[in-house]
Design a protein around this motif. Structure first.
Motif, PDB file in Angstrom:
ATOM      1  N   ILE A 107      54.145  57.867  64.147  1.00 25.46           N
ATOM      2  CA  ILE A 107      54.082  56.578  64.853  1.00 25.46           C
ATOM      3  C   ILE A 107      52.706  55.942  64.690  1.00 25.46           C
ATOM      4  O   ILE A 107      52.588  54.739  64.408  1.00 25.46           O
ATOM      5  CB  ILE A 107      54.418  56.770  66.345  1.00 25.46           C
ATOM      6  N   ILE A 108      51.651  56.744  64.861  1.00 25.26           N
ATOM      7  CA  ILE A 108      50.288  56.214  64.713  1.00 25.26           C
ATOM      8  C   ILE A 108      50.049  55.730  63.283  1.00 25.26           C
ATOM      9  O   ILE A 108      49.484  54.654  63.050  1.00 25.26           O
ATOM     10  CB  ILE A 108      49.250  57.288  65.113  1.00 25.26           C
ATOM     11  N   PHE A 109      50.516  56.536  62.293  1.00 25.84           N
ATOM     12  CA  PHE A 109      50.368  56.146  60.886  1.00 25.84           C
ATOM     13  C   PHE A 109      51.098  54.827  60.623  1.00 25.84           C
ATOM     14  O   PHE A 109      50.596  53.943  59.933  1.00 25.84           O
ATOM     15  CB  PHE A 109      50.916  57.251  59.987  1.00 25.84           C
ATOM     16  N   PHE A 110      52.306  54.704  61.189  1.00 27.23           N
ATOM     17  CA  PHE A 110      53.080  53.474  60.998  1.00 27.23           C
ATOM     18  C   PHE A 110      52.363  52.281  61.615  1.00 27.23           C
ATOM     19  O   PHE A 110      52.279  51.206  61.001  1.00 27.23           O
ATOM     20  CB  PHE A 110      54.468  53.632  61.621  1.00 27.23           C
ATOM     21  N   LEU A 111      51.843  52.429  62.832  1.00 30.75           N
ATOM     22  CA  LEU A 111      51.162  51.321  63.501  1.00 30.75           C
ATOM     23  C   LEU A 111      49.928  50.881  62.720  1.00 30.75           C
ATOM     24  O   LEU A 111      49.661  49.681  62.585  1.00 30.75           O
ATOM     25  CB  LEU A 111      50.782  51.725  64.929  1.00 30.75           C
ATOM     26  N   ILE A 112      49.185  51.865  62.196  1.00 26.02           N
ATOM     27  CA  ILE A 112      47.994  51.529  61.397  1.00 26.02           C
ATOM     28  C   ILE A 112      48.397  50.794  60.124  1.00 26.02           C
ATOM     29  O   ILE A 112      47.822  49.759  59.765  1.00 26.02           O
ATOM     30  CB  ILE A 112      47.191  52.809  61.071  1.00 26.02           C
ATOM     31  N   THR A 113      49.410  51.334  59.424  1.00 24.74           N
ATOM     32  CA  THR A 113      49.864  50.715  58.182  1.00 24.74           C
ATOM     33  C   THR A 113      50.435  49.329  58.437  1.00 24.74           C
ATOM     34  O   THR A 113      50.178  48.381  57.680  1.00 24.74           O
ATOM     35  CB  THR A 113      50.926  51.606  57.514  1.00 24.74           C
ATOM     36  N   PHE A 114      51.230  49.204  59.507  1.00 25.11           N
ATOM     37  CA  PHE A 114      51.817  47.911  59.846  1.00 25.11           C
ATOM     38  C   PHE A 114      50.721  46.889  60.159  1.00 25.11           C
ATOM     39  O   PHE A 114      50.798  45.727  59.723  1.00 25.11           O
ATOM     40  CB  PHE A 114      52.748  48.074  61.045  1.00 25.11           C
ATOM     41  N   SER A 115      49.712  47.302  60.912  1.00 23.70           N
ATOM     42  CA  SER A 115      48.610  46.391  61.255  1.00 23.70           C
ATOM     43  C   SER A 115      47.860  45.944  60.006  1.00 23.70           C
ATOM     44  O   SER A 115      47.534  44.755  59.861  1.00 23.70           O
ATOM     45  CB  SER A 115      47.647  47.082  62.233  1.00 23.70           C
ATOM     46  N   LEU A 116      47.598  46.912  59.107  1.00 20.50           N
ATOM     47  CA  LEU A 116      46.901  46.559  57.861  1.00 20.50           C
ATOM     48  C   LEU A 116      47.726  45.596  57.015  1.00 20.50           C
ATOM     49  O   LEU A 116      47.200  44.610  56.478  1.00 20.50           O
ATOM     50  CB  LEU A 116      46.591  47.836  57.075  1.00 20.50           C
ATOM     51  N   MET A 117      49.032  45.865  56.902  1.00 19.37           N
ATOM     52  CA  MET A 117      49.890  44.999  56.093  1.00 19.37           C
ATOM     53  C   MET A 117      49.994  43.606  56.721  1.00 19.37           C
ATOM     54  O   MET A 117      49.997  42.592  56.015  1.00 19.37           O
ATOM     55  CB  MET A 117      51.271  45.631  55.941  1.00 19.37           C
ATOM     56  N   PHE A 118      50.081  43.560  58.050  1.00 20.74           N
ATOM     57  CA  PHE A 118      50.148  42.269  58.735  1.00 20.74           C
ATOM     58  C   PHE A 118      48.856  41.485  58.508  1.00 20.74           C
ATOM     59  O   PHE A 118      48.880  40.273  58.244  1.00 20.74           O
ATOM     60  CB  PHE A 118      50.380  42.504  60.228  1.00 20.74           C
ATOM     61  N   PHE A 119      47.729  42.174  58.590  1.00 20.49           N
ATOM     62  CA  PHE A 119      46.438  41.521  58.360  1.00 20.49           C
ATOM     63  C   PHE A 119      46.334  41.028  56.918  1.00 20.49           C
ATOM     64  O   PHE A 119      45.897  39.905  56.656  1.00 20.49           O
ATOM     65  CB  PHE A 119      45.307  42.502  58.664  1.00 20.49           C
ATOM     66  N   VAL A 120      46.756  41.888  55.971  1.00 21.13           N
ATOM     67  CA  VAL A 120      46.703  41.503  54.550  1.00 21.13           C
ATOM     68  C   VAL A 120      47.605  40.309  54.281  1.00 21.13           C
ATOM     69  O   VAL A 120      47.246  39.398  53.527  1.00 21.13           O
ATOM     70  CB  VAL A 120      47.107  42.708  53.667  1.00 21.13           C
ATOM     71  N   SER A 121      48.804  40.290  54.894  1.00 27.44           N
ATOM     72  CA  SER A 121      49.729  39.174  54.680  1.00 27.44           C
ATOM     73  C   SER A 121      49.138  37.861  55.180  1.00 27.44           C
ATOM     74  O   SER A 121      49.273  36.818  54.533  1.00 27.44           O
ATOM     75  CB  SER A 121      51.059  39.459  55.380  1.00 27.44           C
ATOM     76  N   ILE A 122      48.452  37.912  56.328  1.00 28.11           N
ATOM     77  CA  ILE A 122      47.812  36.702  56.858  1.00 28.11           C
ATOM     78  C   ILE A 122      46.710  36.230  55.918  1.00 28.11           C
ATOM     79  O   ILE A 122      46.596  35.027  55.619  1.00 28.11           O
ATOM     80  CB  ILE A 122      47.249  36.968  58.270  1.00 28.11           C
ATOM     81  N   GLU A 123      45.906  37.167  55.437  1.00 30.00           N
ATOM     82  CA  GLU A 123      44.812  36.800  54.535  1.00 30.00           C
ATOM     83  C   GLU A 123      45.339  36.277  53.204  1.00 30.00           C
ATOM     84  O   GLU A 123      44.794  35.306  52.647  1.00 30.00           O
ATOM     85  CB  GLU A 123      43.910  38.024  54.297  1.00 30.00           C
ATOM     86  N   ILE A 124      46.404  36.889  52.677  1.00 29.14           N
ATOM     87  CA  ILE A 124      46.989  36.419  51.413  1.00 29.14           C
ATOM     88  C   ILE A 124      47.566  35.020  51.590  1.00 29.14           C
ATOM     89  O   ILE A 124      47.406  34.137  50.723  1.00 29.14           O
ATOM     90  CB  ILE A 124      48.072  37.393  50.923  1.00 29.14           C
ATOM     91  N   ASN A 125      48.250  34.795  52.704  1.00 30.78           N
ATOM     92  CA  ASN A 125      48.826  33.477  52.970  1.00 30.78           C
ATOM     93  C   ASN A 125      47.732  32.411  53.074  1.00 30.78           C
ATOM     94  O   ASN A 125      47.860  31.309  52.537  1.00 30.78           O
ATOM     95  CB  ASN A 125      49.633  33.542  54.260  1.00 30.78           C
ATOM     96  N   LYS A 126      46.647  32.789  53.755  1.00 32.77           N
ATOM     97  CA  LYS A 126      45.533  31.853  53.885  1.00 32.77           C
ATOM     98  C   LYS A 126      44.869  31.583  52.537  1.00 32.77           C
ATOM     99  O   LYS A 126      44.538  30.428  52.200  1.00 32.77           O
ATOM    100  CB  LYS A 126      44.511  32.429  54.871  1.00 32.77           C
ATOM    101  N   LEU A 127      44.683  32.662  51.750  1.00 32.74           N
ATOM    102  CA  LEU A 127      44.053  32.515  50.436  1.00 32.74           C
ATOM    103  C   LEU A 127      44.920  31.669  49.502  1.00 32.74           C
ATOM    104  O   LEU A 127      44.412  30.811  48.770  1.00 32.74           O
ATOM    105  CB  LEU A 127      43.823  33.897  49.831  1.00 32.74           C
ATOM    106  N   THR A 128      46.230  31.887  49.532  1.00 36.35           N
ATOM    107  CA  THR A 128      47.144  31.119  48.692  1.00 36.35           C
ATOM    108  C   THR A 128      47.113  29.639  49.065  1.00 36.35           C
ATOM    109  O   THR A 128      47.088  28.755  48.197  1.00 36.35           O
ATOM    110  CB  THR A 128      48.574  31.662  48.832  1.00 36.35           C
ATOM    111  N   LYS A 129      47.131  29.391  50.359  1.00 41.25           N
ATOM    112  CA  LYS A 129      47.084  28.015  50.838  1.00 41.25           C
ATOM    113  C   LYS A 129      45.782  27.332  50.403  1.00 41.25           C
ATOM    114  O   LYS A 129      45.799  26.187  49.921  1.00 41.25           O
ATOM    115  CB  LYS A 129      47.207  28.009  52.351  1.00 41.25           C
ATOM    116  N   ASP A 130      44.657  28.013  50.543  1.00 41.51           N
ATOM    117  CA  ASP A 130      43.364  27.443  50.139  1.00 41.51           C
ATOM    118  C   ASP A 130      43.320  27.201  48.632  1.00 41.51           C
ATOM    119  O   ASP A 130      42.750  26.196  48.180  1.00 41.51           O
ATOM    120  CB  ASP A 130      42.232  28.390  50.541  1.00 41.51           C
ATOM    121  N   THR A 131      43.920  28.124  47.879  1.00 39.36           N
ATOM    122  CA  THR A 131      43.925  27.979  46.413  1.00 39.36           C
ATOM    123  C   THR A 131      44.737  26.768  45.993  1.00 39.36           C
ATOM    124  O   THR A 131      44.309  25.973  45.132  1.00 39.36           O
ATOM    125  CB  THR A 131      44.499  29.253  45.765  1.00 39.36           C
TER     126      THR A 131
END
Length: 404
Positions: free
Chosen positions: A8-32
């Motif tokens: 559960i802890i591993f999943f929460l950490i991975t999910f948080s990282l993926m959610f953070f990465v998705s937000i950053e990728i979306n922001k980077l794509t939009k800026d590009t």
């Protein structure tokens, strides 16, 4: 920490990282996309101004078509509801790059009194790719959640398996693992159940054998005691009476040791004083002269445990000291959280662990009565309570200590 919570802890950490990465990728794509469209609009605006300054509407429309630009009607409504990203003004012209409420980018141009609002139709492809990337990220998150649920479902039976194995080790030999898994966990459960059945059969068979032997021996011993009572008191009667008592004691210790080893007896935990324990142990001793044991209570203390078993343990230590001590009396000293049994004699020729094995005696015990069960039973009782059994020789006394 259990595997279940680690997953559960591993999943929460991975999910948080993926959610953070998705937000950053979306922001980077939009800026590009925004940067590319802005550069494109600024680059073509100079060429479009030439057509506007020459009032060459036909050439302007053809060039817009080549660039895949489209003129937007109702300029005022779009300009009013759009956000200005870039603005450049000269004496004769104005350029504005806008973003509307649908996140579409537009180019506003004004030359003197002529103005025009256009949109790059090719930007839809970029937004479609951006949306596709977002869908892929969402799909990855969904797969991660699904994978976590599958893993949790796979490892969840381990909680029950661990719980049952722990209870089995505590003496509940009838427990079995129930699982419908057909993977490696199911094989572990099946193997455990088979092993548990064999162990239960062996323990039951051994207990039945010892119980039957004890029962069969008790009968002739009882008859012998009755017969001895009818005989006049002589030296030989006392010898026979003592021998019968020792045989009876050996049977009781064997049965008690077997129950402890098989975890069959549950401890009756209660609070009592060290004085009570010493008194209970002395009541279990078979001694004719009370002066053989010297009791010193320097400081009494409270004990939490099974009074019956602990009194048996202390009784065995005193009994061993009486049997193997070279001089009398035997000293029992109570201080702090220790109960010491001291007897004059030579140091033991082997480590304490050797004498804590069943049916083990030292070389100096050949002419003494006993069956080598005393210390084995004492050690087992101490282990069940979490207490310590210590031994040392202080130059004159063999000292056995119960440390609570």
């Amino acid at each position: 920490m259990s595997i279940f919570y680690k997953v559960i802890i591993f999943f929460l950490i991975t999910f948080s990282l993926m959610f953070f990465v998705s937000i950053e990728i979306n922001k980077l794509t939009k800026d590009t996309i925004e940067m590319l469209l802005r550069d494109k609009y600024i680059h073509v605006s100079g060429e479009l101004f030439k057509y506007m300054s020459n009032s060459d509407q036909k050439s302007l429309e053809e060039r817009l078509k080549e660039l895949k630009f489209e003129i937007v009607e109702d300029k005022g409504r779009y300009i009013e509801k759009s956000h200005i990203l870039h603005e450049y003004n000269t004496d004769f012209s104005t350029i504005k790059i806008l973003r509307d409420k649908e996140n579409k980018y537009l180019l506003y141009m004004k030359y003197l009194d002529d103005e025009m609002l256009v949109i790059d139709l090719s930007q839809d492809n970029n937004f479609e790719k951006k949306e596709f990337l977002n869908y892929m990220i969402v799909a990855d998150i969904f797969i991660l959640i699904l994978l976590c649920l599958i893993i949790l479902k796979m490892v969840y039976p381990l909680k029950d398996i661990s719980k049952i194995i722990r209870k089995f080790g505590e003496g509940e030999y009838c427990l079995r693992i129930k699982t419908g898994c057909k993977d490696e966990i199911g094989e572990v459960a099946k193997t455990f159940n088979s092993m548990a059945s064999n162990i239960q059969d062996l323990i039951t068979s051994r207990q039945r054998l010892l119980r039957d032997i004890g029962h069969e021996l008790k009968t002739p011993i009882s008859k012998s005691k009755i017969a001895l009572d009818m005989i006049e008191d002589t030296k030989y009667k006392r010898i026979l009476n003592k021998a019968l008592f020792q045989i009876d004691e050996m049977i009781n210790e064997l049965l008690c040791l077997e129950k402890l080893n098989a975890n069959q007896n549950k401890l009756n935990i209660e609070n009592f004083s060290s004085d009570t324990l010493v008194g209970e142990a002395l009541s279990k001793l078979f001694i004719e002269d009370e002066n053989l044991v010297d009791i010193t209570i320097e400081s009494s203390f409270k004990i939490k445990g099974d009074l019956n078993y602990l009194s048996i343990a202390l009784k065995n230590l005193i009994d061993n000291a009486l049997k193997y001590g070279t001089q009398k009396p035997v000293y029992v000293v109570v201080r702090d959280t220790n109960i010491s049994v001291k007897s004059i004699g030579d140091v033991l020729d082997k480590p304490l662990e050797y004498y804590c094995e069943a049916f083990t005696q030292g070389d100096n015990s050949r002419n003494q009565s006993g069956y080598g069960l005393g210390l084995s039973l004492v050690r087992r009782i101490m282990d069940k309570h979490g207490f310590e059994l210590l031994y040392y020789h202080d130059g004159k006394f063999n000292v056995f200590e119960i440390v609570v």
